[in-house]
Design a protein around this motif. Sequence first.
Motif, PDB file in Angstrom:
ATOM      1  N   LEU A  73       4.049 -28.014   2.076  1.00  0.00           N
ATOM      2  CA  LEU A  73       3.335 -26.779   2.393  1.00  0.00           C
ATOM      3  C   LEU A  73       3.061 -26.677   3.893  1.00  0.00           C
ATOM      4  N   ALA A  74       2.733 -27.802   4.536  1.00  0.00           N
ATOM      5  CA  ALA A  74       2.504 -27.785   5.982  1.00  0.00           C
ATOM      6  C   ALA A  74       3.784 -27.390   6.713  1.00  0.00           C
ATOM      7  N   SER A  75       4.918 -27.923   6.270  1.00  0.00           N
ATOM      8  CA  SER A  75       6.205 -27.565   6.884  1.00  0.00           C
ATOM      9  C   SER A  75       6.507 -26.087   6.673  1.00  0.00           C
ATOM     10  N   ALA A  76       6.286 -25.585   5.469  1.00  0.00           N
ATOM     11  CA  ALA A  76       6.544 -24.170   5.188  1.00  0.00           C
ATOM     12  C   ALA A  76       5.635 -23.281   6.031  1.00  0.00           C
ATOM     13  N   SER A  77       4.413 -23.707   6.236  1.00  0.00           N
ATOM     14  CA  SER A  77       3.479 -22.933   7.059  1.00  0.00           C
ATOM     15  C   SER A  77       3.972 -22.836   8.494  1.00  0.00           C
ATOM     16  N   ALA A  95       5.199 -11.669   7.325  1.00  0.00           N
ATOM     17  CA  ALA A  95       5.460 -13.106   7.502  1.00  0.00           C
ATOM     18  C   ALA A  95       4.167 -13.865   7.757  1.00  0.00           C
ATOM     19  N   MET A  96       3.267 -13.291   8.528  1.00  0.00           N
ATOM     20  CA  MET A  96       1.994 -13.960   8.798  1.00  0.00           C
ATOM     21  C   MET A  96       1.134 -14.036   7.535  1.00  0.00           C
ATOM     22  N   ALA A  97       1.210 -13.018   6.676  1.00  0.00           N
ATOM     23  CA  ALA A  97       0.475 -13.062   5.408  1.00  0.00           C
ATOM     24  C   ALA A  97       1.028 -14.167   4.514  1.00  0.00           C
ATOM     25  N   ILE A  98       2.349 -14.305   4.485  1.00  0.00           N
ATOM     26  CA  ILE A  98       2.971 -15.391   3.707  1.00  0.00           C
ATOM     27  C   ILE A  98       2.530 -16.733   4.262  1.00  0.00           C
ATOM     28  N   GLN A  99       2.506 -16.858   5.582  1.00  0.00           N
ATOM     29  CA  GLN A  99       2.082 -18.102   6.223  1.00  0.00           C
ATOM     30  C   GLN A  99       0.637 -18.427   5.846  1.00  0.00           C
ATOM     31  N   GLN A 100      -0.206 -17.414   5.779  1.00  0.00           N
ATOM     32  CA  GLN A 100      -1.607 -17.644   5.430  1.00  0.00           C
ATOM     33  C   GLN A 100      -1.750 -18.098   3.977  1.00  0.00           C
ATOM     34  N   ILE A 101      -0.960 -17.523   3.079  1.00  0.00           N
ATOM     35  CA  ILE A 101      -1.000 -17.939   1.677  1.00  0.00           C
ATOM     36  C   ILE A 101      -0.555 -19.395   1.542  1.00  0.00           C
ATOM     37  N   VAL A 102       0.503 -19.752   2.266  1.00  0.00           N
ATOM     38  CA  VAL A 102       0.979 -21.137   2.236  1.00  0.00           C
ATOM     39  C   VAL A 102      -0.085 -22.072   2.799  1.00  0.00           C
ATOM     40  N   MET A 103      -0.729 -21.647   3.871  1.00  0.00           N
ATOM     41  CA  MET A 103      -1.766 -22.475   4.485  1.00  0.00           C
ATOM     42  C   MET A 103      -2.942 -22.675   3.521  1.00  0.00           C
ATOM     43  N   LEU A 104      -3.317 -21.630   2.796  1.00  0.00           N
ATOM     44  CA  LEU A 104      -4.409 -21.760   1.821  1.00  0.00           C
ATOM     45  C   LEU A 104      -4.026 -22.714   0.694  1.00  0.00           C
ATOM     46  N   ALA A 105      -2.772 -22.671   0.268  1.00  0.00           N
ATOM     47  CA  ALA A 105      -2.308 -23.618  -0.752  1.00  0.00           C
ATOM     48  C   ALA A 105      -2.349 -25.040  -0.202  1.00  0.00           C
ATOM     49  N   LEU A 107      -4.414 -26.158   2.059  1.00  0.00           N
ATOM     50  CA  LEU A 107      -5.819 -26.562   2.071  1.00  0.00           C
ATOM     51  C   LEU A 107      -6.292 -26.991   0.684  1.00  0.00           C
ATOM     52  N   ALA A 108      -5.862 -26.288  -0.332  1.00  0.00           N
ATOM     53  CA  ALA A 108      -6.251 -26.647  -1.699  1.00  0.00           C
ATOM     54  C   ALA A 108      -5.689 -28.005  -2.093  1.00  0.00           C
ATOM     55  N   VAL A 109      -4.438 -28.254  -1.747  1.00  0.00           N
ATOM     56  CA  VAL A 109      -3.831 -29.551  -2.064  1.00  0.00           C
ATOM     57  C   VAL A 109      -4.513 -30.655  -1.264  1.00  0.00           C
ATOM     58  N   ASN A 110      -4.849 -30.387   0.004  1.00  0.00           N
ATOM     59  CA  ASN A 110      -5.575 -31.360   0.803  1.00  0.00           C
ATOM     60  C   ASN A 110      -6.924 -31.699   0.172  1.00  0.00           C
ATOM     61  N   ARG A 111      -7.609 -30.685  -0.339  1.00  0.00           N
ATOM     62  CA  ARG A 111      -8.891 -30.939  -1.001  1.00  0.00           C
ATOM     63  C   ARG A 111      -8.694 -31.817  -2.226  1.00  0.00           C
ATOM     64  N   MET A 112      -7.610 -31.554  -2.968  1.00  0.00           N
ATOM     65  CA  MET A 112      -7.307 -32.403  -4.126  1.00  0.00           C
ATOM     66  C   MET A 112      -7.087 -33.846  -3.680  1.00  0.00           C
ATOM     67  N   LEU A 113      -6.376 -34.030  -2.586  1.00  0.00           N
ATOM     68  CA  LEU A 113      -6.148 -35.385  -2.071  1.00  0.00           C
ATOM     69  C   LEU A 113      -7.455 -36.042  -1.642  1.00  0.00           C
ATOM     70  N   ASP A 114      -8.344 -35.255  -1.009  1.00  0.00           N
ATOM     71  CA  ASP A 114      -9.639 -35.798  -0.593  1.00  0.00           C
ATOM     72  C   ASP A 114     -10.469 -36.244  -1.791  1.00  0.00           C
ATOM     73  N   ASN A 115     -10.370 -35.493  -2.885  1.00  0.00           N
ATOM     74  CA  ASN A 115     -11.164 -35.790  -4.079  1.00  0.00           C
ATOM     75  C   ASN A 115     -10.476 -36.778  -5.022  1.00  0.00           C
ATOM     76  N   PHE A 116      -9.254 -37.131  -4.703  1.00  0.00           N
ATOM     77  CA  PHE A 116      -8.457 -37.973  -5.603  1.00  0.00           C
ATOM     78  C   PHE A 116      -9.032 -39.382  -5.651  1.00  0.00           C
ATOM     79  N   GLU A 117      -9.200 -39.878  -6.846  1.00  0.00           N
ATOM     80  CA  GLU A 117      -9.656 -41.250  -7.025  1.00  0.00           C
ATOM     81  C   GLU A 117      -8.549 -42.026  -7.720  1.00  0.00           C
ATOM     82  N   LEU A 118      -8.246 -43.175  -7.161  1.00  0.00           N
ATOM     83  CA  LEU A 118      -7.249 -44.022  -7.800  1.00  0.00           C
ATOM     84  C   LEU A 118      -7.799 -44.525  -9.126  1.00  0.00           C
TER      85      LEU A 118
END
Length: 125
Positions: A73-77, A95-105, A107-118
């Motif tokens: 997602l970071a690469s696509a952004s 194109a900028m709206a698409i970039q913003q949607i990708v960036m929001l996705a 951020l959501a995946v990053n939050r999942m990684l932050d909350n991820f517990e092994l």
Amino acid sequence: MIKETPNPPAADDVSPYESPDSKKLNDAADRALNHYLNPSALKSPVARKPSTMFFVSPDMMDEDLLAHACESLASASVMTSNFAGYLEGPHRHTAMAIQQIVMLAELAVNRMLDNFELPKTSPHS
């Protein structure tokens, strides 16, 4: 006083399924109507067989999958943002709206990684 229009004729209580032949005729009529008015009703659903060209191994860890999704997602952004630089007007805004949607996705995946517990391993393993 006389009515200007006559009463409609009484409808016969006739079932289209009185005999095997009438059932066949009714089925044929349904197929003909579907052919012209609803062609998708005639098509049987196609069994979907997923492609194995790109395959995610079932033993991949959830954290690894999330990290890969975040990097993709970071690469696509970045690519979308760079591409928008070559555009003008409404196309650039799209194109900028698409970039913003990708960036929001991302951020959501990053939050999942932050909350991820092994998963905790038991001391008896």
